[in-house]
Design a protein around this motif. Structure first.
Motif, PDB file in Angstrom:
ATOM      1  N   ASP A 169       7.151  -5.997 -11.037  1.00 13.86           N
ATOM      2  CA  ASP A 169       8.193  -6.758 -11.498  1.00 13.86           C
ATOM      3  C   ASP A 169       8.785  -7.761 -10.612  1.00 13.86           C
ATOM      4  OD1 ASP A 169       8.082  -5.415 -13.904  1.00 13.86           O
ATOM      5  OD2 ASP A 169      10.026  -4.029 -13.487  1.00 13.86           O
ATOM      6  N   ILE A 170       8.697  -7.304  -9.273  1.00 13.33           N
ATOM      7  CA  ILE A 170       9.063  -8.027  -8.044  1.00 13.33           C
ATOM      8  C   ILE A 170       7.926  -9.223  -7.851  1.00 13.33           C
ATOM      9  CG2 ILE A 170       9.567  -8.154  -5.553  1.00 13.33           C
ATOM     10  CD1 ILE A 170      10.570  -5.065  -5.848  1.00 13.33           C
ATOM     11  N   GLY A 171       6.769  -9.220  -8.302  1.00 10.58           N
ATOM     12  CA  GLY A 171       5.709 -10.494  -8.214  1.00 10.58           C
ATOM     13  C   GLY A 171       4.865 -10.102  -7.108  1.00 10.58           C
ATOM     14  N   ALA A 172       4.527  -8.776  -6.818  1.00  6.33           N
ATOM     15  CA  ALA A 172       3.316  -8.323  -5.902  1.00  6.33           C
ATOM     16  C   ALA A 172       2.486  -7.359  -6.387  1.00  6.33           C
ATOM     17  CB  ALA A 172       4.306  -7.707  -4.574  1.00  6.33           C
ATOM     18  N   ARG A 173       1.360  -7.275  -5.730  1.00  9.69           N
ATOM     19  CA  ARG A 173       0.326  -6.273  -6.125  1.00  9.69           C
ATOM     20  C   ARG A 173       0.558  -4.855  -5.428  1.00  9.69           C
ATOM     21  NH1 ARG A 173      -4.685  -8.391  -7.753  1.00  9.69           N
ATOM     22  NH2 ARG A 173      -5.499  -6.371  -7.672  1.00  9.69           N
ATOM     23  N   PHE A 174       0.207  -3.627  -6.034  1.00  8.07           N
ATOM     24  CA  PHE A 174       0.300  -2.502  -5.595  1.00  8.07           C
ATOM     25  C   PHE A 174      -1.059  -2.053  -5.436  1.00  8.07           C
ATOM     26  CE2 PHE A 174       0.103   2.152  -6.995  1.00  8.07           C
ATOM     27  CZ  PHE A 174       1.010   2.640  -6.795  1.00  8.07           C
ATOM     28  N   HIS A 175      -1.155  -1.179  -4.456  1.00  6.43           N
ATOM     29  CA  HIS A 175      -2.546  -0.360  -3.948  1.00  6.43           C
ATOM     30  C   HIS A 175      -2.192   0.969  -3.622  1.00  6.43           C
ATOM     31  CE1 HIS A 175      -6.078   0.783  -1.604  1.00  6.43           C
ATOM     32  NE2 HIS A 175      -6.743   0.327  -2.718  1.00  6.43           N
ATOM     33  N   HIS A 176      -2.767   1.832  -4.296  1.00  2.00           N
ATOM     34  CA  HIS A 176      -2.613   3.450  -3.990  1.00  2.00           C
ATOM     35  C   HIS A 176      -3.567   3.505  -2.993  1.00  2.00           C
ATOM     36  CE1 HIS A 176      -3.735   7.829  -5.004  1.00  2.00           C
ATOM     37  NE2 HIS A 176      -2.610   7.506  -4.417  1.00  2.00           N
ATOM     38  N   LYS A 177      -3.202   4.251  -1.903  1.00  2.00           N
ATOM     39  CA  LYS A 177      -4.060   4.247  -0.608  1.00  2.00           C
ATOM     40  C   LYS A 177      -5.113   5.634  -1.045  1.00  2.00           C
ATOM     41  CE  LYS A 177      -0.276   3.959   2.573  1.00  2.00           C
ATOM     42  NZ  LYS A 177       0.406   4.647   3.847  1.00  2.00           N
ATOM     43  N   GLY A 178      -4.932   6.165  -1.907  1.00  2.00           N
ATOM     44  CA  GLY A 178      -6.067   7.267  -2.327  1.00  2.00           C
ATOM     45  C   GLY A 178      -6.844   6.805  -3.515  1.00  2.00           C
ATOM     46  N   SER A 179      -6.878   5.420  -4.103  1.00  2.00           N
ATOM     47  CA  SER A 179      -7.345   5.133  -5.114  1.00  2.00           C
ATOM     48  C   SER A 179      -9.084   4.932  -4.776  1.00  2.00           C
ATOM     49  CB  SER A 179      -6.978   3.919  -5.600  1.00  2.00           C
ATOM     50  OG  SER A 179      -7.273   2.725  -4.996  1.00  2.00           O
ATOM     51  N   GLU A 180      -9.759   4.855  -6.002  1.00  2.00           N
ATOM     52  CA  GLU A 180     -11.264   4.700  -5.795  1.00  2.00           C
ATOM     53  C   GLU A 180     -11.403   3.012  -5.341  1.00  2.00           C
ATOM     54  OE1 GLU A 180     -14.039   6.526  -6.336  1.00  2.00           O
ATOM     55  OE2 GLU A 180     -12.575   8.414  -6.379  1.00  2.00           O
ATOM     56  N   LYS A 181     -10.576   2.361  -5.628  1.00  2.00           N
ATOM     57  CA  LYS A 181     -10.503   0.755  -5.424  1.00  2.00           C
ATOM     58  C   LYS A 181     -10.142   0.624  -4.001  1.00  2.00           C
ATOM     59  CE  LYS A 181     -10.061  -3.384  -7.709  1.00  2.00           C
ATOM     60  NZ  LYS A 181      -9.290  -4.069  -9.017  1.00  2.00           N
ATOM     61  N   HIS A 182     -11.093   0.148  -3.100  1.00  2.00           N
ATOM     62  CA  HIS A 182     -10.767  -0.026  -1.509  1.00  2.00           C
ATOM     63  C   HIS A 182      -9.911  -1.294  -1.491  1.00  2.00           C
ATOM     64  CE1 HIS A 182     -11.736  -0.315   2.687  1.00  2.00           C
ATOM     65  NE2 HIS A 182     -12.282   0.744   2.373  1.00  2.00           N
ATOM     66  N   VAL A 183      -9.069  -1.314  -0.525  1.00  5.22           N
ATOM     67  CA  VAL A 183      -8.096  -2.309  -0.197  1.00  5.22           C
ATOM     68  C   VAL A 183      -8.979  -3.513  -0.100  1.00  5.22           C
ATOM     69  CG1 VAL A 183      -8.040  -2.119   2.379  1.00  5.22           C
ATOM     70  CG2 VAL A 183      -6.133  -2.992   1.065  1.00  5.22           C
ATOM     71  N   CYS A 240       0.825  -1.361   0.056  1.00  6.22           N
ATOM     72  CA  CYS A 240      -0.025   0.094  -0.002  1.00  6.22           C
ATOM     73  C   CYS A 240       0.903   1.271  -0.179  1.00  6.22           C
ATOM     74  CB  CYS A 240      -1.066   0.122   1.141  1.00  6.22           C
ATOM     75  SG  CYS A 240      -1.895  -1.578   1.440  1.00  6.22           S
ATOM     76  N   VAL A 241       0.519   2.031  -0.934  1.00  5.16           N
ATOM     77  CA  VAL A 241       1.636   2.994  -1.133  1.00  5.16           C
ATOM     78  C   VAL A 241       0.957   4.505  -1.040  1.00  5.16           C
ATOM     79  CG1 VAL A 241       3.394   1.966  -2.540  1.00  5.16           C
ATOM     80  CG2 VAL A 241       1.611   2.942  -3.820  1.00  5.16           C
ATOM     81  N   PRO A 242       1.494   5.765  -0.636  1.00  2.00           N
ATOM     82  CA  PRO A 242       0.971   6.911  -0.583  1.00  2.00           C
ATOM     83  C   PRO A 242       0.701   7.623  -1.930  1.00  2.00           C
ATOM     84  CG  PRO A 242       3.048   6.967   0.184  1.00  2.00           C
ATOM     85  CD  PRO A 242       2.965   5.628  -0.186  1.00  2.00           C
ATOM     86  N   THR A 243       1.189   7.342  -3.008  1.00  2.00           N
ATOM     87  CA  THR A 243       1.151   8.070  -4.139  1.00  2.00           C
ATOM     88  C   THR A 243       0.954   6.942  -5.367  1.00  2.00           C
ATOM     89  OG1 THR A 243       3.759   8.061  -4.569  1.00  2.00           O
ATOM     90  CG2 THR A 243       2.506   9.944  -3.512  1.00  2.00           C
ATOM     91  N   ASP A 244       0.368   7.330  -6.442  1.00  2.00           N
ATOM     92  CA  ASP A 244       0.562   6.594  -7.608  1.00  2.00           C
ATOM     93  C   ASP A 244       1.343   6.690  -8.448  1.00  2.00           C
ATOM     94  OD1 ASP A 244      -0.779   4.620  -9.257  1.00  2.00           O
ATOM     95  OD2 ASP A 244      -2.271   6.005 -10.098  1.00  2.00           O
ATOM     96  N   SER A 245       2.509   6.065  -7.968  1.00  2.00           N
ATOM     97  CA  SER A 245       3.659   6.398  -8.896  1.00  2.00           C
ATOM     98  C   SER A 245       3.977   5.311  -9.886  1.00  2.00           C
ATOM     99  CB  SER A 245       4.914   6.430  -7.820  1.00  2.00           C
ATOM    100  OG  SER A 245       6.348   6.125  -8.671  1.00  2.00           O
ATOM    101  N   PRO A 246       4.051   5.577 -11.197  1.00  2.00           N
ATOM    102  CA  PRO A 246       4.224   4.609 -12.243  1.00  2.00           C
ATOM    103  C   PRO A 246       5.481   3.724 -12.038  1.00  2.00           C
ATOM    104  CG  PRO A 246       3.416   6.388 -13.204  1.00  2.00           C
ATOM    105  CD  PRO A 246       3.886   6.978 -11.852  1.00  2.00           C
ATOM    106  N   ASP A 247       6.495   4.330 -11.550  1.00  2.00           N
ATOM    107  CA  ASP A 247       7.735   3.750 -11.319  1.00  2.00           C
ATOM    108  C   ASP A 247       7.615   2.699 -10.221  1.00  2.00           C
ATOM    109  OD1 ASP A 247       9.124   5.058 -13.245  1.00  2.00           O
ATOM    110  OD2 ASP A 247       9.861   6.587 -12.048  1.00  2.00           O
ATOM    111  N   ILE A 248       6.981   3.085  -8.930  1.00  2.00           N
ATOM    112  CA  ILE A 248       7.044   2.187  -7.935  1.00  2.00           C
ATOM    113  C   ILE A 248       6.017   1.071  -8.328  1.00  2.00           C
ATOM    114  CG2 ILE A 248       6.082   1.952  -5.616  1.00  2.00           C
ATOM    115  CD1 ILE A 248       7.061   4.716  -5.122  1.00  2.00           C
ATOM    116  N   ARG A 249       4.886   1.218  -9.199  1.00  2.00           N
ATOM    117  CA  ARG A 249       3.943   0.350  -9.587  1.00  2.00           C
ATOM    118  C   ARG A 249       4.566  -0.612 -10.315  1.00  2.00           C
ATOM    119  NH1 ARG A 249      -1.626   0.356 -10.542  1.00  2.00           N
ATOM    120  NH2 ARG A 249      -1.982   2.361  -9.777  1.00  2.00           N
TER     121      ARG A 249
END
Length: 125
Positions: A102-116, A88-97
């Motif tokens: 690439d590491i094999g995990a899921r990314f969730h932007h804390k401020g996104s419309e999609k709930h955790v 869970c990340v604070p910003t929707d950074s394309p680089d972090i995403r």
């Protein structure tokens, strides 16, 4: 949710505690078993104690990018590399995403419309 949910153990790693407690409460309400850690060393202890199906980790645990460092450690350490991981990340950074993907995990932007919870449901279905 089905009775099988009781067998799913989730590790929540959140340095602030507040967000982690909210996630823990919701997961417990939905029937999951939950371990909670406020730092990655504590999370490693929980990993030794029992098998987890999912790790939900805050990006800023321990320090800036501590969650990403923890994810890299998980993926490099063979006993834990197959555990699903949601960062869970604070910003929707394309680089972090991309790095997380690439590491094999899921990314969730804390401020996104999609709930955790929606992401967790997708990951565990």
């Amino acid at each position: 949710m089905t009775a099988d949910v009781k067998k799913v153990v989730v590790l929540v790693v959140d340095g602030s505690g507040q967000r982690g407690n909210l996630i823990e409460t919701e997961l417990l309400r939905r029937g999951f078993e939950v371990d909670i850690a406020t730092e990655t060393d504590e999370a490693k202890y929980h990993l030794l104690s029992r098998r987890h199906s999912l790790i939900i980790c805050d990006f800023d645990v321990d320090c800036k990018k501590g969650g990403l460092d923890f994810l890299m450690w998980i993926r490099d350490d063979s006993p834990y590399k197959d555990i699903q991981f949601l960062l869970c990340v604070p910003t929707d950074s394309p680089d972090i995403r991309q790095a997380v993907k690439d590491i094999g995990a899921r990314f969730h932007h804390k401020g996104s419309e999609k709930h955790v919870w929606e992401v967790v449901a997708e990951m565990l279905s």
